[in-house]
Scaffold this active site. Structure first.
Site, PDB file in Angstrom:
ATOM      1  N   GLU A 108       0.860  -1.173   0.000  1.00 16.99           N
ATOM      2  CA  GLU A 108       0.000   0.000   0.000  1.00 16.99           C
ATOM      3  C   GLU A 108       0.899   1.225   0.000  1.00 16.99           C
ATOM      4  O   GLU A 108       1.977   1.206   0.580  1.00 16.99           O
ATOM      5  CB  GLU A 108      -0.901   0.061   1.241  1.00 16.99           C
ATOM      6  CG  GLU A 108      -1.999  -0.960   1.283  1.00 16.99           C
ATOM      7  CD  GLU A 108      -1.597  -2.220   2.030  1.00 16.99           C
ATOM      8  OE1 GLU A 108      -2.326  -3.203   1.921  1.00 16.99           O
ATOM      9  OE2 GLU A 108      -0.547  -2.213   2.706  1.00 16.99           O
ATOM     10  N   TYR A 120       7.500   2.311  -7.385  1.00 22.50           N
ATOM     11  CA  TYR A 120       6.761   1.057  -7.473  1.00 22.50           C
ATOM     12  C   TYR A 120       6.317   0.779  -8.909  1.00 22.50           C
ATOM     13  O   TYR A 120       6.427  -0.348  -9.390  1.00 22.50           O
ATOM     14  CB  TYR A 120       5.565   1.066  -6.524  1.00 22.50           C
ATOM     15  CG  TYR A 120       5.955   1.267  -5.078  1.00 22.50           C
ATOM     16  CD1 TYR A 120       7.105   0.674  -4.549  1.00 22.50           C
ATOM     17  CD2 TYR A 120       5.203   2.073  -4.237  1.00 22.50           C
ATOM     18  CE1 TYR A 120       7.474   0.863  -3.223  1.00 22.50           C
ATOM     19  CE2 TYR A 120       5.566   2.264  -2.908  1.00 22.50           C
ATOM     20  CZ  TYR A 120       6.704   1.658  -2.416  1.00 22.50           C
ATOM     21  OH  TYR A 120       7.063   1.843  -1.116  1.00 22.50           O
TER      22      TYR A 120
END
Length: 151
Positions: A108, A120
């Protein structure tokens, strides 16, 4: 510390907790407590320390459940940022998770964490959902973007 420096990865130990917590408080407006890290060690989560030229520069905590790995925390000390250490730590975590039988890696991230999102995405993570009000924030709560990558 330069980008070509040799990086070493080792399990986080109780002796590292004061340093890790000091970095956490410096880096995050809503940091994990020292106890959160101690609990992760006790629970047997993958808790890792990254050193460069024998100097601690980063840390991470990963939960592995069956064939999934879940990144709970990844951070690089402020003085070591911008040198590729976060990318190297994330790549090493993924490789280690795969070697340990994980087929997917989850995390997350705050929508406001633009550097994290870019990192990411560059590593092949894709958004698969959103958790409303997941993180504490100055104005109340902030959502979390849920991301996944096949390993």
């Amino acid at each position: 510390m330069n980008e070509g420096a040799i990086r070493h990865f080792s399990p986080l130990t109780p002796n590292d907790l004061d340093w890790v917590h000091a970095q956490e408080v410096d880096l995050h407006p809503f940091p994990w407590t020292r106890g959160n890290f101690a609990d992760s060690l006790t629970a047997g989560h993958g808790a890792w320390l990254m050193r460069v030229d024998n100097e601690r520069v980063g840390y991470a905590v990963v939960l592995k459940v069956l064939d999934e790995a879940h990144l709970l925390n990844i951070s690089v000390a402020r003085a070591a940022q911008g040198k590729g250490h976060g990318r190297a730590l994330l790549e090493w975590l993924q490789l280690t998770a795969k070697r340990n039988g994980a087929g997917q890696f989850f995390l997350e991230v705050r929508p406001s964490n633009l550097a994290g999102l870019a990192l990411y995405r560059s590593q092949g993570f894709e958004q698969i959902g959103r958790r409303k009000g997941y993180y504490p924030a100055a104005g109340g709560r902030e959502d979390a973007i849920v991301m996944r990558r096949e390993l």
